[in-house]
Motif scaffolding. Sequence first.
Motif, mmCIF file in Angstrom:
data_model
loop_
_atom_site.group_PDB
_atom_site.id
_atom_site.type_symbol
_atom_site.label_atom_id
_atom_site.label_comp_id
_atom_site.label_asym_id
_atom_site.label_seq_id
_atom_site.Cartn_x
_atom_site.Cartn_y
_atom_site.Cartn_z
ATOM 1 N N ASP A 267 0.795 -1.226 0.000
ATOM 2 C CA ASP A 267 0.000 0.000 0.000
ATOM 3 C C ASP A 267 0.828 1.276 0.000
ATOM 4 O O ASP A 267 0.427 2.280 -0.572
ATOM 5 C CB ASP A 267 -0.939 -0.014 1.207
ATOM 6 C CG ASP A 267 -2.019 1.027 1.118
ATOM 7 O OD1 ASP A 267 -2.407 1.369 -0.015
ATOM 8 O OD2 ASP A 267 -2.481 1.490 2.175
ATOM 9 N N ASP A 268 1.970 1.268 0.643
ATOM 10 C CA ASP A 268 2.799 2.479 0.696
ATOM 11 C C ASP A 268 4.267 2.112 0.488
ATOM 12 O O ASP A 268 4.613 0.939 0.332
ATOM 13 C CB ASP A 268 2.587 3.248 2.005
ATOM 14 C CG ASP A 268 2.982 2.457 3.247
ATOM 15 O OD1 ASP A 268 3.810 1.541 3.157
ATOM 16 O OD2 ASP A 268 2.450 2.768 4.327
ATOM 17 N N ASP A 269 5.119 3.103 0.513
ATOM 18 C CA ASP A 269 6.537 2.908 0.233
ATOM 19 C C ASP A 269 7.190 1.953 1.232
ATOM 20 O O ASP A 269 7.959 1.069 0.851
ATOM 21 C CB ASP A 269 7.246 4.271 0.241
ATOM 22 C CG ASP A 269 8.672 4.181 -0.253
ATOM 23 O OD1 ASP A 269 8.865 3.693 -1.375
ATOM 24 O OD2 ASP A 269 9.580 4.584 0.501
#
Length: 173
Positions: free
Chosen positions: A109-111
């Motif tokens: 979902d994110d870095d």
Amino acid sequence: MSFTSIVKNELSKLELNKLEAITFLSAVLKNTAIIEDNSIKIITENSSVARQVFNLVKDLYGIGPKITLRRGYNYKKNYIYILELKEKVDLIKEDLSLNNNIPNGFIVDDDNLTRIYLRGVFISSGSVNDPKKSRYHLEIIVDTKEYADFINDELNSYFLNSKVLKRENKYMI
């Protein structure tokens, strides 16, 4: 001990929160597990990785995998660790997005989660050369072209200039 083993040992000792643990397990199981209808077998040669997977499964799902230790092929010094899950298999497959070729969006979902997923991919099916001894070289071996392209895109989002090559019946990134 090989340089790759040293790196994998260090990476497997990093602490993970619950969401990071799900992401990491998703990558490791996707690349090392034999997934059947009522069981999941995780196979690794690295004791630190086996320990981390055991602890994460125990913490997240409240079950202790059955552990089998075997001698490596051709009677090498290495051992092969087999962790077998027979409980909550459907829940684990759903949670870790193991039924899909590409992980569900929440897994990466994110870095930070993307980096943890790539860490799990490397730990489960990657190798790296010692930069002091030869040209720096990282490679990851996966089963399908679609998954190889996914990993390649994620690596290239960090400007690593990776490529996908077909190697026998597998794909190398």
